[in-house]
Scaffold this active site. Structure first.
Site, short mmCIF file in Angstrom:
data_model
loop_
_atom_site.label_atom_id
_atom_site.label_comp_id
_atom_site.label_asym_id
_atom_site.label_seq_id
_atom_site.Cartn_x
_atom_site.Cartn_y
_atom_site.Cartn_z
N GLU A 9 -14.79 -36.00 -68.21
CA GLU A 9 -15.85 -36.58 -69.02
C GLU A 9 -16.66 -35.46 -69.69
OE1 GLU A 9 -16.15 -39.75 -69.59
OE2 GLU A 9 -14.90 -40.60 -68.00
N TYR A 61 4.11 -52.72 -75.40
CA TYR A 61 3.75 -52.21 -74.07
C TYR A 61 5.00 -51.97 -73.19
CZ TYR A 61 0.81 -50.61 -70.43
OH TYR A 61 0.23 -49.76 -69.51
N GLY A 118 -8.76 -39.86 -61.78
CA GLY A 118 -9.09 -40.78 -62.88
C GLY A 118 -10.14 -41.76 -62.41
N THR A 157 -13.92 -44.35 -64.76
CA THR A 157 -13.99 -45.62 -65.51
C THR A 157 -12.83 -46.52 -65.06
OG1 THR A 157 -12.65 -44.64 -67.27
CG2 THR A 157 -15.02 -44.58 -67.60
N GLY A 158 -12.84 -47.76 -65.54
CA GLY A 158 -11.70 -48.66 -65.39
C GLY A 158 -11.21 -48.85 -63.96
P1 NAD Z 1 -9.63 -45.76 -68.35
O1 NAD Z 1 -9.55 -45.20 -69.73
O2 NAD Z 1 -10.74 -46.69 -68.03
O3 NAD Z 1 -9.69 -44.57 -67.27
C1 NAD Z 1 -8.97 -43.39 -67.37
C2 NAD Z 1 -9.48 -42.37 -66.36
O4 NAD Z 1 -8.67 -41.20 -66.49
C3 NAD Z 1 -10.94 -41.92 -66.58
O5 NAD Z 1 -11.57 -41.73 -65.32
C4 NAD Z 1 -10.78 -40.56 -67.27
O6 NAD Z 1 -11.87 -39.64 -67.05
C5 NAD Z 1 -9.52 -40.07 -66.57
N1 NAD Z 1 -8.83 -39.00 -67.31
C6 NAD Z 1 -8.23 -39.07 -68.53
N2 NAD Z 1 -7.67 -37.88 -68.84
C7 NAD Z 1 -7.91 -37.06 -67.79
C8 NAD Z 1 -7.58 -35.72 -67.48
N3 NAD Z 1 -6.87 -34.97 -68.31
N4 NAD Z 1 -8.03 -35.19 -66.30
C9 NAD Z 1 -8.78 -35.93 -65.43
N5 NAD Z 1 -9.09 -37.22 -65.65
C10 NAD Z 1 -8.67 -37.77 -66.82
O7 NAD Z 1 -8.20 -46.41 -68.09
P2 NAD Z 1 -7.69 -47.68 -67.23
O8 NAD Z 1 -7.45 -48.80 -68.17
O9 NAD Z 1 -8.49 -47.90 -66.02
O10 NAD Z 1 -6.23 -47.13 -66.84
C11 NAD Z 1 -5.94 -46.57 -65.57
C12 NAD Z 1 -4.52 -46.97 -65.19
O11 NAD Z 1 -4.46 -48.39 -65.06
C13 NAD Z 1 -3.46 -46.57 -66.24
O12 NAD Z 1 -2.29 -46.17 -65.58
C14 NAD Z 1 -3.20 -47.88 -66.96
O13 NAD Z 1 -1.93 -47.95 -67.53
C15 NAD Z 1 -3.35 -48.87 -65.81
N6 NAD Z 1 -3.58 -50.28 -66.21
C16 NAD Z 1 -4.55 -50.60 -67.10
C17 NAD Z 1 -4.69 -51.94 -67.47
C18 NAD Z 1 -5.75 -52.37 -68.47
O14 NAD Z 1 -5.69 -53.52 -68.95
N7 NAD Z 1 -6.71 -51.53 -68.78
C19 NAD Z 1 -3.87 -52.93 -66.91
C20 NAD Z 1 -2.93 -52.57 -65.95
C21 NAD Z 1 -2.78 -51.23 -65.62
#
Ligand code: NAD
Length: 358
Positions: A39, A199, A12, A15-16
């Protein structure tokens, strides 16, 4: 950072928080990184999805810095993708000492049965009504969400729980790819009580409970190698995943206002850098809460921060949105996810849509 990670797999990674983990490992610790993401490449004159270009830019910078960086685009939930990544890791990288699991996905095909599961963002047990922000229309309204069915909860656990994380670790271990002392981390969110129905106590929260349980099982597996696995609870940030959750964009807009005023604002990279530097690679001293979770949402959850957020919360309306919240910052963050609003970029210039990734 001293004694940081050296050979890192990020699942993953485009992004993020996953991308931030990759950047912090590479540029904060000089690590080799392998990224797995899903992607859309450019086709028929249409641009690729944002994470594609993030990955291309990351790889170019990593290579300039003399670091190994390679990536695989495809469905991380599938057995084929795991096999493909494992083959490449065997040939291209030394044993892995950190596996970051940072998937946020809307659906998953179970590799064992072929069944497709779709995750939902709904409350559990009872409908939930809350103040909400329509980010397109810039309108503060009221939203009522019906509770998830049992099947929807099960499906959300299948997609966003810990089963796939464990399958990855088992497959990497069976292939002999995990180094002595290997660590693995996945991410979660808890937040304040106003968001709990959607959540922490909602369908996604049930999946996170499963993630915590699987973390213990993975931890037991990695302990054999004197390693460990755990979940880090991170702060709320603007990502594609968080923007899809009802109520959360309004909460983030208020939170950013308060945290920026207090000089506490952090985005994904600052969070992960702090996780690595002060916890994971700080002489091994992880601080766990009473549920066994590492908390880098500590600044978000500080009493003074939450007190101010909830003084603002009941007062916010469409009319005073820009004054009482940092919706401008939220929107800037959202546009930045797709590469917009960056200084020094001529958005009218011709550009190459097809950018290769290694
Ligand atoms: P995001 O949407 O920015 O990133 C998701 C990533 O997962 C991307 O790289 C995407 O390409 C990849 N992905 C999705 N489906 C896929 C698949 N089938 N195969 C391969 N890659 C795949 O999300 P994020 O917000 O960074 O979330 C990541 C983690 O962080 C999650 O567990 C989320 O719960 C946690 N989190 C997020 C936040 C927030 O505020 N965004 C806060 C705390 C924790």
């Amino acid at each position: 950072m001293k004694n940081g990670p050296k050979n890192v797999l990020v699942i993953g990674s485009s992004t993020g928080y996953g991308l931030a983990s990759r950047i912090s490992a590479a540029f904060g610790a000089g690590a080799n990184t392998f990224g797995v993401y899903f992607e859309r490449p450019s086709a028929n004159g249409k641009p690729a999805s944002a994470g594609w270009y993030n990955t291309a830019a990351f790889e170019a910078e990593a290579k300039k810095a003399g670091l190994y960086a390679a990536s695989a685009n495809g469905d991380a939930f599938s057995a084929e993708m795991k096999a493909q990544v494992i083959e490449r890791l065997k040939k291209e990288m030394p044993q892995i000492d950190l596996v970051v699991y940072s998937l946020a996905a809307p659906r998953r095909t179970d590799p064992a049965t072929g069944e497709v599961y779709k995750s939902v963002l709904k409350p559990v047990g009872a409908p939930y009504s809350s103040k909400n922000l329509d980010t397109d229309k810039k309108v503060v309204n009221e939203v009522t969400l019906e509770p998830a069915t049992e099947d929807e909860i099960k499906a959300t656990v299948k997609v966003m729980g810990g089963e796939d994380w464990k399958l990855w670790i088992e497959a990497l271990d069976a292939a002999g790819l995990l180094a002595e002392g290997c660590q693995s981390v996945a991410y979660s969110y808890i937040g304040p009580s106003v968001t709990w129905p959607i959540y922490k106590d909602g369908s996604i929260g049930q999946a996170k409970k499963d993630l915590y349980a699987k973390a213990e099982e993975i931890d037991a597996l990695l302990k054999i190698k004197r390693g460990r696995a755990f979940v880090s609870v991170n702060k709320a940030v603007v990502t594609q995943a968080s923007s899809a959750i009802p109520v959360v964009p309004l909460y983030i807009s208020v939170l950013f206002k308060v945290m920026k005023a207090k000089g506490l604002h952090e985005d994904c990279i600052e969070q992960i850098q702090r996780l690595f530097e002060t916890q994971m690679y700080n002489d091994g001293c992880l601080n766990f809460d009473d549920q066994g979770l590492v908390r880098i949402d500590d600044w978000e959850m500080r009493e003074d921060v939450q007190k101010e957020v909830f003084e603002i919360w009941p007062k916010v309306s469409t009319e005073n949105l820009l004054e009482l919240t940092d919706f401008v910052g939220y929107q800037q963050g959202f546009l930045k996810l797709f590469g917009f609003g960056l200084p020094g970029v001529d958005y009218a210039a011709e550009t190459e849509l097809e950018v290769p990734i290694g």
